[in-house]
Design a protein around this motif. Structure first.
Motif, PDB file in Angstrom:
ATOM      1  N   ASN A  48       0.814  -1.214   0.000  1.00  0.00           N
ATOM      2  CA  ASN A  48       0.000   0.000   0.000  1.00  0.00           C
ATOM      3  C   ASN A  48       0.848   1.264   0.000  1.00  0.00           C
ATOM      4  O   ASN A  48       0.322   2.371  -0.025  1.00  0.00           O
ATOM      5  N   SER A  49       2.170   1.114   0.055  1.00  0.00           N
ATOM      6  CA  SER A  49       3.064   2.262  -0.053  1.00  0.00           C
ATOM      7  C   SER A  49       4.403   1.795  -0.592  1.00  0.00           C
ATOM      8  O   SER A  49       4.765   0.610  -0.483  1.00  0.00           O
ATOM      9  N   ALA A  50       5.168   2.723  -1.151  1.00  0.00           N
ATOM     10  CA  ALA A  50       6.442   2.374  -1.763  1.00  0.00           C
ATOM     11  C   ALA A  50       7.457   1.900  -0.728  1.00  0.00           C
ATOM     12  O   ALA A  50       8.210   0.961  -0.972  1.00  0.00           O
ATOM     13  N   VAL A  51       7.474   2.521   0.443  1.00  0.00           N
ATOM     14  CA  VAL A  51       8.478   2.149   1.445  1.00  0.00           C
ATOM     15  C   VAL A  51       8.218   0.746   1.985  1.00  0.00           C
ATOM     16  O   VAL A  51       9.154  -0.041   2.183  1.00  0.00           O
ATOM     17  N   ASN A  52       6.964   0.407   2.229  1.00  0.00           N
ATOM     18  CA  ASN A  52       6.633  -0.941   2.692  1.00  0.00           C
ATOM     19  C   ASN A  52       7.008  -1.977   1.636  1.00  0.00           C
ATOM     20  O   ASN A  52       7.585  -3.029   1.944  1.00  0.00           O
ATOM     21  N   ALA A  53       6.667  -1.682   0.380  1.00  0.00           N
ATOM     22  CA  ALA A  53       6.963  -2.607  -0.710  1.00  0.00           C
ATOM     23  C   ALA A  53       8.464  -2.794  -0.880  1.00  0.00           C
ATOM     24  O   ALA A  53       8.948  -3.922  -1.047  1.00  0.00           O
ATOM     25  N   LEU A  54       9.221  -1.703  -0.833  1.00  0.00           N
ATOM     26  CA  LEU A  54      10.674  -1.793  -1.005  1.00  0.00           C
ATOM     27  C   LEU A  54      11.311  -2.551   0.152  1.00  0.00           C
ATOM     28  O   LEU A  54      12.218  -3.373  -0.062  1.00  0.00           O
ATOM     29  N   GLY A  55      10.840  -2.312   1.369  1.00  0.00           N
ATOM     30  CA  GLY A  55      11.401  -3.011   2.525  1.00  0.00           C
ATOM     31  C   GLY A  55      11.206  -4.511   2.437  1.00  0.00           C
ATOM     32  O   GLY A  55      12.164  -5.279   2.620  1.00  0.00           O
ATOM     33  N   LEU A  56       9.998  -4.944   2.144  1.00  0.00           N
ATOM     34  CA  LEU A  56       9.736  -6.376   2.044  1.00  0.00           C
ATOM     35  C   LEU A  56      10.412  -6.965   0.808  1.00  0.00           C
ATOM     36  O   LEU A  56      10.899  -8.092   0.839  1.00  0.00           O
ATOM     37  N   GLY A  57      10.444  -6.203  -0.290  1.00  0.00           N
ATOM     38  CA  GLY A  57      11.082  -6.692  -1.506  1.00  0.00           C
ATOM     39  C   GLY A  57      12.569  -6.944  -1.317  1.00  0.00           C
ATOM     40  O   GLY A  57      13.097  -7.974  -1.751  1.00  0.00           O
ATOM     41  N   LEU A  58      13.263  -6.022  -0.656  1.00  0.00           N
ATOM     42  CA  LEU A  58      14.696  -6.207  -0.407  1.00  0.00           C
ATOM     43  C   LEU A  58      14.947  -7.375   0.541  1.00  0.00           C
ATOM     44  O   LEU A  58      15.893  -8.148   0.344  1.00  0.00           O
ATOM     45  N   ALA A  59      14.099  -7.503   1.566  1.00  0.00           N
ATOM     46  CA  ALA A  59      14.252  -8.621   2.497  1.00  0.00           C
ATOM     47  C   ALA A  59      14.067  -9.957   1.780  1.00  0.00           C
ATOM     48  O   ALA A  59      14.856 -10.897   1.971  1.00  0.00           O
ATOM     49  N   THR A  60      13.054 -10.044   0.933  1.00  0.00           N
ATOM     50  CA  THR A  60      12.810 -11.275   0.175  1.00  0.00           C
ATOM     51  C   THR A  60      13.952 -11.570  -0.779  1.00  0.00           C
ATOM     52  O   THR A  60      14.377 -12.722  -0.929  1.00  0.00           O
ATOM     53  N   MET A  61      14.473 -10.546  -1.433  1.00  0.00           N
ATOM     54  CA  MET A  61      15.571 -10.731  -2.384  1.00  0.00           C
ATOM     55  C   MET A  61      16.833 -11.249  -1.677  1.00  0.00           C
ATOM     56  O   MET A  61      17.513 -12.150  -2.190  1.00  0.00           O
ATOM     57  N   LEU A  62      17.129 -10.713  -0.512  1.00  0.00           N
ATOM     58  CA  LEU A  62      18.297 -11.173   0.226  1.00  0.00           C
ATOM     59  C   LEU A  62      18.152 -12.628   0.658  1.00  0.00           C
ATOM     60  O   LEU A  62      19.085 -13.428   0.520  1.00  0.00           O
ATOM     61  N   VAL A  63      16.978 -12.968   1.187  1.00  0.00           N
ATOM     62  CA  VAL A  63      16.754 -14.345   1.615  1.00  0.00           C
ATOM     63  C   VAL A  63      16.812 -15.294   0.423  1.00  0.00           C
ATOM     64  O   VAL A  63      17.418 -16.376   0.498  1.00  0.00           O
ATOM     65  N   LEU A  64      16.215 -14.902  -0.691  1.00  0.00           N
ATOM     66  CA  LEU A  64      16.194 -15.753  -1.879  1.00  0.00           C
ATOM     67  C   LEU A  64      17.598 -15.979  -2.429  1.00  0.00           C
ATOM     68  O   LEU A  64      17.971 -17.112  -2.776  1.00  0.00           O
ATOM     69  N   THR A  65      18.401 -14.927  -2.491  1.00  0.00           N
ATOM     70  CA  THR A  65      19.765 -15.060  -3.006  1.00  0.00           C
ATOM     71  C   THR A  65      20.616 -15.945  -2.096  1.00  0.00           C
ATOM     72  O   THR A  65      21.282 -16.882  -2.566  1.00  0.00           O
ATOM     73  N   CYS A  66      20.593 -15.648  -0.807  1.00  0.00           N
ATOM     74  CA  CYS A  66      21.422 -16.402   0.142  1.00  0.00           C
ATOM     75  C   CYS A  66      20.964 -17.854   0.271  1.00  0.00           C
ATOM     76  O   CYS A  66      21.792 -18.764   0.381  1.00  0.00           O
ATOM     77  N   SER A  67      19.658 -18.084   0.250  1.00  0.00           N
ATOM     78  CA  SER A  67      19.160 -19.457   0.375  1.00  0.00           C
ATOM     79  C   SER A  67      19.514 -20.280  -0.858  1.00  0.00           C
ATOM     80  O   SER A  67      19.851 -21.466  -0.744  1.00  0.00           O
ATOM     81  N   ASN A  68      19.463 -19.681  -2.041  1.00  0.00           N
ATOM     82  CA  ASN A  68      19.856 -20.402  -3.252  1.00  0.00           C
ATOM     83  C   ASN A  68      21.311 -20.831  -3.186  1.00  0.00           C
ATOM     84  O   ASN A  68      21.662 -21.960  -3.544  1.00  0.00           O
ATOM     85  N   ILE A  69      22.167 -19.934  -2.717  1.00  0.00           N
ATOM     86  CA  ILE A  69      23.591 -20.264  -2.601  1.00  0.00           C
ATOM     87  C   ILE A  69      23.793 -21.380  -1.582  1.00  0.00           C
ATOM     88  O   ILE A  69      24.521 -22.350  -1.823  1.00  0.00           O
ATOM     89  N   ALA A  70      23.132 -21.254  -0.414  1.00  0.00           N
ATOM     90  CA  ALA A  70      23.296 -22.256   0.637  1.00  0.00           C
ATOM     91  C   ALA A  70      22.776 -23.623   0.197  1.00  0.00           C
ATOM     92  O   ALA A  70      23.421 -24.653   0.438  1.00  0.00           O
ATOM     93  N   VAL A  71      21.627 -23.637  -0.458  1.00  0.00           N
ATOM     94  CA  VAL A  71      21.063 -24.903  -0.926  1.00  0.00           C
ATOM     95  C   VAL A  71      21.971 -25.545  -1.966  1.00  0.00           C
ATOM     96  O   VAL A  71      22.199 -26.762  -1.962  1.00  0.00           O
ATOM     97  N   SER A  72      22.512 -24.738  -2.861  1.00  0.00           N
ATOM     98  CA  SER A  72      23.420 -25.274  -3.877  1.00  0.00           C
ATOM     99  C   SER A  72      24.679 -25.872  -3.251  1.00  0.00           C
ATOM    100  O   SER A  72      25.190 -26.890  -3.716  1.00  0.00           O
TER     101      SER A  72
END
Length: 237
Positions: A35-59
């Motif tokens: 519902n706002s840009a700051v909320n979206a950016l905060g959750l988006g960056l958090a998801t991106m970090l988890v997704l990147t790091c988890s892919n590396i760890a799983v690999s």
């Protein structure tokens, strides 16, 4: 399994197989906090970090994890990384963390992250898996930010309000008021507004894809004719 090129990974993550516009995964956070840009950016960056790091760890652990416990092991990795992000947000962006609430811990169960871990990272080398996580997370983050910006603009007449909650005092004056004395459009910042705006974004992407496909189809006869002339005469007339 053949390793896709970085160009293919980039196109898939940002456009062709975008998690938010094509796969339609992670819709709960996508619609819940956009519902706002700051909320979206905060959750988006958090998801991106988890997704990147988890892919590396799983690999990295894919060859030593037994098939019977593969998915629980992946979930444990994702949960540990999500906890790290949650603690970092509590330490440095506490007010934004309170606003996002339950959606931060729910990153653990995000279908995008577990799907890429099992479907891609478990079958490729760490560098490729990490890049796939990065572009998939970036594609998801961009959709979140676009959705949040549109809803914020329609709902309040302004953009980038309260960005200091994520980026600190430097962003305190980033708010852009496009419409003075705006009365607000409540539907845009309510959950139904999220569904409507997301549907319009999906429709826009599909329309662009149709136009690109039509242009490619129109070029094919010309390319084929030119190829035939080259085979016959050796030069393009």
């Amino acid at each position: 399994m053949s390793t896709p090129s970085y160009r293919e990974l980039t196109l898939n993550g940002l456009w062709k197989n975008n998690p938010g516009l094509v796969q339609l995964l992670g819709l709960c956070p996508l619609l819940g906090v956009s519902n706002s840009a700051v909320n979206a950016l905060g959750l988006g960056l958090a998801t991106m970090l988890v997704l990147t790091c988890s892919n590396i760890a799983v690999s990295l652990v894919r060859s030593v994890v037994n098939t019977a416990v593969r998915l629980p092991a992946f979930v444990m990795i994702i949960a540990a990384l999500t906890t790290c992000i949650e603690l970092l947000m509590q330490a440095f962006t506490y007010e934004l963390y309170q606003i996002l609430g339950i959606f931060i811990p729910l990153i653990t169960t995000n279908c995008i992250i577990l799907g890429r871990a099992d479907g891609f990272a478990a079958k490729h080398k760490p560098l490729v898996a990490g890049y796939d996580g990065l572009v998939m997370g970036l594609g998801f983050c961009l959709v979140l930010v676009v959705l949040g910006s549109i809803r914020e603009l329609l709902g309040t007449g302004a953009l980038f309000a309260n960005m200091q909650l994520l980026l600190g005092p430097l962003a305190a004056n980033w708010q852009i008021t496009l419409i003075n004395d705006y009365q607000g459009f409540l539907l845009a910042i309510l959950p139904p507004g999220a569904f409507i705006v997301l549907g319009l974004l999906i429709a826009l992407k599909n329309r662009i894809d149709e136009q690109l496909a039509a242009r490619a189809a129109a070029r094919e006869p010309k390319v084929a004719a030119a190829s035939r002339r080259v085979r016959v005469t050796g030069v393009i007339e």
